[in-house]
Design an enzyme around this catalytic site. Structure first.
Site, PDB file in Angstrom:
ATOM      1  N   LYS A  74      79.939  76.544  81.526  1.00 20.58           N
ATOM      2  CA  LYS A  74      79.571  75.172  81.857  1.00 20.58           C
ATOM      3  C   LYS A  74      80.659  74.191  81.450  1.00 20.58           C
ATOM      4  CE  LYS A  74      76.110  71.569  81.103  1.00 20.58           C
ATOM      5  NZ  LYS A  74      74.836  71.188  80.450  1.00 20.58           N
ATOM      6  N   SER A 129      71.727  69.281  83.686  1.00 21.78           N
ATOM      7  CA  SER A 129      73.131  69.065  84.006  1.00 21.78           C
ATOM      8  C   SER A 129      73.912  70.376  84.177  1.00 21.78           C
ATOM      9  CB  SER A 129      73.786  68.241  82.895  1.00 21.78           C
ATOM     10  OG  SER A 129      73.738  68.954  81.658  1.00 21.78           O
ATOM     11  N   SER A 153      68.385  70.827  80.411  1.00 24.06           N
ATOM     12  CA  SER A 153      69.544  70.998  81.294  1.00 24.06           C
ATOM     13  C   SER A 153      69.873  72.433  81.641  1.00 24.06           C
ATOM     14  CB  SER A 153      70.786  70.341  80.663  1.00 24.06           C
ATOM     15  OG  SER A 153      70.621  68.952  80.600  1.00 24.06           O
TER      16      SER A 153
END
Length: 403
Positions: A74, A129, A153
């Site tokens: 990520k 996210s 997220s």
């Protein structure tokens, strides 16, 4: 797509090489990512160099539990938190998309080619996210991608992309978040790969970190799991087993404050029933419904936008209620999100975090498991929550899902 465990077994046995596996992953990304936009960066040279190093380690007789597994990490800083995975043989192939400048954190990721889309419907968001990680795993570009979960997220994009998403107990794995709300996590296509991630990250016998929030395992005896169901969806008498050895969970559709849409509630509830039918959980007669304080104001205050005194009060109240729950039950089951995946114009005033961020505030580990498809053709999730430090229980129960 082949699972991470299957890839590693093939590389360790010599049936394939890390270079071959990583080369194939890079080719998939090159072919699909111009539409999916799941990657912000692709590290082709570095990935092939890392794959060659894995093959050399295997040739030297080293045992690597995740040998040659291509992973997404990520964001551009992702490799910093992936050290144990890389040591175990994983090969990062790129940085997955996260929200870009000026984009709503609940709405989308920004990849190399533009806005990250949901692999199930390109007109829908994959969630945020950890948007790119969820999209890349769901589309089969990589079998495993890292995430971080500060309000949902990992779990929200896992639910909306139809994959497994695990958030660790807050504080159990290293996190750069100074507020303590965010915890590392992973997105995978199957529970077995999430378990493989956890075994590597947690270390021998799950030794990583020492959870310190309310409701820790030390707060009650490690007894036979029991569960309760709240009354808001009726009495699941057909699912109530007398087998005291089966782990279970309390069901709550709304945690006492949220206003979820009927469809994700119904799909998650049905998934809970399927877990019970599979013998993964034992459901007790409904008890007093769980009533948490809305964690939104407290979460926002801790992020710098409100009254810290109110935050402390809400956190303490919820910690007491969750502590009591996990002294008499082992699992809590909820829908992962209150609504289906929205369009790229954003959620409006609806918080997709309504059912997830309570457990960032409290620190409990949680897992989103695919629960089915809505009428729009997009997935929704079932959220499993356990007492701090009990990631293994989440993975064991989720692993019984065979749908």
């Amino acid at each position: 797509m082949t699972s991470a465990r299957e890839i590693a077994a093939a590389v360790r046995s010599g049936a394939s090489t890390a270079v071959e596996t990583v080369t194939a992953a890079l080719a998939r990304i090159e072919r699909v990512d111009p539409v999916l936009c799941a990657f912000a960066e692709v590290w082709e040279e570095e990935a092939l160099r890392g794959a060659r190093a894995v093959d050399e380690r295997i040739a030297a007789g080293e045992h690597l539990p995740l040998a040659g597994v291509p992973i997404g990490v990520k964001g551009r800083r992702g490799p910093r938190g992936a050290g144990p995975l890389i040591a175990a043989g994983c090969v990062p192939v790129g940085a997955t998309a996260v929200p870009g400048p000026g984009t709503a954190w609940q709405t989308w990721g920004l990849g190399r080619y533009g806005r990250t889309v949901n692999p199930w419907r390109y007109d829908r968001t994959p969630g945020g996210s950890s948007a790119g990680s969820a999209a890349a795993v769901a589309a089969g570009l990589v079998p495993l991608a890292t995430g971080s979960d500060g309000a949902g997220s990992v779990r929200i994009p896992a639910a909306w992309c139809g994959v497994v998403g695990l958030k660790a107990t807050n504080g159990r794995l290293p996190s750069a978040d100074r507020t303590g709300l965010a915890a590392p996590g992973v997105l995978t296509r199957c529970v077995a790969d999430a378990e493989a991630y956890w075994r590597v990250m947690a270390g021998p016998a799950g030794t990583a970190g020492t959870p310190g929030t309310a409701g820790t395992p030390g707060g009650r005896e490690r007894r036979t799991p029991t569960a309760l169901w709240s009354a808001d969806l009726g009495t699941p008498t057909a699912l109530w087993s007398a087998d005291l050895g089966t782990p279970t969970a309390l069901w709550s559709a709304d945690l006492g404050f949220a206003d979820p849409d009927p469809e994700p509630v119904a799909l998650a509830h049905a998934a809970a029933h399927r877990l019970a039918d599979a013998g993964a959980v034992r459901l007790l007669p409904p008890g007093r419904p769980l009533r948490l304080e809305d964690p939104g104001p407290a979460w926002l205050a801790l992020r710098g936008g409100g009254d810290l005194g109110t935050a402390a009060r809400v956190r303490a109240a919820n910690d007491r209620r969750l502590g009591a729950l996990f002294r008499r039950a082992d699992l809590l089951l909820t829908p992962t999100t209150p609504c289906a995946a929205h369009g790229h114009d954003g959620p409006g005033d609806r918080y997709s975090t309504a059912l997830t961020w309570a457990f960032n505030l409290s620190g409990h580990p949680a897992l989103s498991l695919p629960a089915g498809l809505g009428r729009d053709g997009c997935p929704v999730g079932l959220q499993l929550v356990a007492a701090p430090g009990r990631e293994e229980l989440l993975l064991a129960v989720a692993g019984a899902a065979r749908w």
